[in-house]
Motif scaffolding. Sequence first.
Motif, mmCIF file in Angstrom:
data_model
loop_
_atom_site.group_PDB
_atom_site.id
_atom_site.type_symbol
_atom_site.label_atom_id
_atom_site.label_comp_id
_atom_site.label_asym_id
_atom_site.label_seq_id
_atom_site.Cartn_x
_atom_site.Cartn_y
_atom_site.Cartn_z
ATOM 1 N N ILE A 144 8.065 4.766 12.331
ATOM 2 C CA ILE A 144 7.848 5.595 12.045
ATOM 3 C C ILE A 144 5.972 5.227 12.574
ATOM 4 C CG2 ILE A 144 8.673 7.545 10.549
ATOM 5 C CD1 ILE A 144 6.925 6.604 8.042
ATOM 6 N N GLU A 145 5.301 5.778 12.591
ATOM 7 C CA GLU A 145 3.707 5.213 12.903
ATOM 8 C C GLU A 145 3.347 6.387 11.439
ATOM 9 O OE1 GLU A 145 -0.453 6.710 14.630
ATOM 10 O OE2 GLU A 145 1.338 6.032 16.226
ATOM 11 N N VAL A 146 2.827 5.576 10.829
ATOM 12 C CA VAL A 146 1.959 6.389 9.343
ATOM 13 C C VAL A 146 0.528 7.133 9.376
ATOM 14 C CG1 VAL A 146 1.314 6.811 7.072
ATOM 15 C CG2 VAL A 146 3.502 4.546 7.371
ATOM 16 N N GLY A 147 1.387 8.562 9.783
ATOM 17 C CA GLY A 147 -0.700 8.812 10.090
ATOM 18 C C GLY A 147 -0.926 9.417 8.456
ATOM 19 N N GLU A 148 -2.104 10.325 8.185
ATOM 20 C CA GLU A 148 -3.318 10.991 7.114
ATOM 21 C C GLU A 148 -1.987 11.048 6.135
ATOM 22 O OE1 GLU A 148 -2.428 14.804 10.434
ATOM 23 O OE2 GLU A 148 -2.745 12.340 10.498
ATOM 24 N N LEU A 149 -3.065 11.034 4.956
ATOM 25 C CA LEU A 149 -2.393 11.531 3.997
ATOM 26 C C LEU A 149 -2.214 13.119 3.595
ATOM 27 C CD1 LEU A 149 -1.986 11.462 0.734
ATOM 28 C CD2 LEU A 149 -4.240 11.528 0.725
ATOM 29 N N THR A 194 0.923 -1.297 -0.437
ATOM 30 C CA THR A 194 -0.085 -0.216 -0.191
ATOM 31 C C THR A 194 0.685 1.359 -0.392
ATOM 32 O OG1 THR A 194 -0.058 -0.128 2.580
ATOM 33 C CG2 THR A 194 -1.609 -0.895 1.921
ATOM 34 N N THR A 195 0.186 2.718 -0.590
ATOM 35 C CA THR A 195 1.100 3.594 -0.318
ATOM 36 C C THR A 195 1.430 3.949 0.973
ATOM 37 O OG1 THR A 195 -1.185 4.676 0.033
ATOM 38 C CG2 THR A 195 0.102 5.115 -2.333
ATOM 39 N N ALA A 196 1.247 3.555 2.927
ATOM 40 C CA ALA A 196 1.202 4.185 3.885
ATOM 41 C C ALA A 196 2.083 3.001 4.356
ATOM 42 C CB ALA A 196 0.040 3.895 4.545
ATOM 43 N N GLN A 197 1.752 1.428 3.295
ATOM 44 C CA GLN A 197 3.600 0.870 3.838
ATOM 45 C C GLN A 197 4.383 0.909 2.820
ATOM 46 O OE1 GLN A 197 1.390 -2.841 2.623
ATOM 47 N NE2 GLN A 197 1.145 -3.747 4.291
ATOM 48 N N ALA A 198 4.687 1.979 1.650
ATOM 49 C CA ALA A 198 5.633 2.244 1.008
ATOM 50 C C ALA A 198 6.431 4.036 1.837
ATOM 51 C CB ALA A 198 5.690 2.602 -0.145
ATOM 52 N N ALA A 199 5.824 4.018 2.128
ATOM 53 C CA ALA A 199 6.104 5.833 2.929
ATOM 54 C C ALA A 199 7.086 4.569 4.157
ATOM 55 C CB ALA A 199 4.611 5.921 3.968
ATOM 56 N N ILE A 222 3.100 11.011 -3.435
ATOM 57 C CA ILE A 222 2.776 10.923 -2.438
ATOM 58 C C ILE A 222 3.153 11.383 -1.054
ATOM 59 C CG2 ILE A 222 0.691 9.626 -0.795
ATOM 60 C CD1 ILE A 222 0.001 8.661 -3.808
ATOM 61 N N VAL A 223 3.038 12.412 -0.414
ATOM 62 C CA VAL A 223 3.100 12.461 0.913
ATOM 63 C C VAL A 223 2.333 12.328 2.068
ATOM 64 C CG1 VAL A 223 5.122 13.694 2.649
ATOM 65 C CG2 VAL A 223 5.965 13.606 0.293
ATOM 66 N N TYR A 224 2.983 11.305 3.477
ATOM 67 C CA TYR A 224 2.046 11.262 4.015
ATOM 68 C C TYR A 224 2.623 11.950 6.118
ATOM 69 C CZ TYR A 224 -0.232 7.263 2.623
ATOM 70 O OH TYR A 224 -1.839 6.529 1.566
ATOM 71 N N ARG A 225 2.229 12.480 6.644
ATOM 72 C CA ARG A 225 2.225 12.950 8.268
ATOM 73 C C ARG A 225 2.689 11.410 8.601
ATOM 74 N NH1 ARG A 225 -1.454 17.059 10.810
ATOM 75 N NH2 ARG A 225 0.032 16.017 12.442
ATOM 76 N N ALA A 226 3.723 11.776 9.727
ATOM 77 C CA ALA A 226 4.396 10.052 10.097
ATOM 78 C C ALA A 226 4.617 11.076 11.421
ATOM 79 C CB ALA A 226 5.431 9.390 9.809
ATOM 80 N N ARG A 227 4.500 10.106 12.244
ATOM 81 C CA ARG A 227 5.376 10.452 13.693
ATOM 82 C C ARG A 227 6.105 9.617 13.759
ATOM 83 N NH1 ARG A 227 4.771 7.237 18.708
ATOM 84 N NH2 ARG A 227 3.262 6.345 18.287
ATOM 85 N N LEU A 228 7.405 10.273 14.555
ATOM 86 C CA LEU A 228 8.753 9.497 14.261
ATOM 87 C C LEU A 228 8.637 8.134 16.143
ATOM 88 C CD1 LEU A 228 12.111 11.736 14.080
ATOM 89 C CD2 LEU A 228 11.464 9.551 12.973
ATOM 90 N N LEU A 229 9.130 6.457 15.782
ATOM 91 C CA LEU A 229 8.615 6.032 17.087
ATOM 92 C C LEU A 229 9.494 6.721 18.372
ATOM 93 C CD1 LEU A 229 6.787 3.550 16.089
ATOM 94 C CD2 LEU A 229 5.514 4.885 17.009
ATOM 95 N N ASP A 230 11.043 7.028 17.495
ATOM 96 C CA ASP A 230 11.973 6.651 18.444
ATOM 97 C C ASP A 230 12.979 7.634 18.235
ATOM 98 O OD1 ASP A 230 13.196 5.410 16.907
ATOM 99 O OD2 ASP A 230 12.123 3.092 18.235
#
Length: 182
Positions: free
Chosen positions: A94-99, A77-82, A113-121
């Motif tokens: 990362i935890e992939v957020g919204e498009l 998926t696009t999120a998996q690719a990110a 395509i760019v997703y917002r994401a949160r670094l996990l550490d």
Amino acid sequence: MKFCSNCGAGVAFRIPPGDTLPRHVCEQCGTIHYQNPKIVVGALPEWEDRVLLCRRAIEPRHGMWTLPAGFMENEETTAQAAARETLEEACARIEVGELYTLIDVPHISQVHIVYRARLLDLDFRPGEESLEVALFREEDIPWQQIAFRSILMSLRHFFEDRRSGRWTVHTASLGPPPPDWR
């Protein structure tokens, strides 16, 4: 394309029956070889008030800064690719957020395509395609050394949205770069 990947015979570039665009068509087996845009997917990883950028170790734009991004693979998926690209380029989880941004780049047959994401550490380091990886506050981003216009647009939107507190999906279409683009 000169030869059919199905049977090895020569191909002709013509409009096949029932189509409207020229395609590579096999003269022997009739296979129509469609060439479609490539999808580039990335993440905008956040940690507190900073974003993660990678300095490119490969062409194009060797030595310039970008978000972790790359070509989408089959069967993901696009999120998996990110997430995969972030792991490959920055060794970051990362935890992939919204498009966040969807940018057409038709002159090079790509969709970014760019997703917002949160670094996990904070356990990140340069991957094979990066010279260095670092977290940047808005005022510290090397704006003149951003590798791609779509990444520049994504970063500008991000900081504007963060200031306003209103998050939205941004879409755009980019033409060829101006002559003065780095």
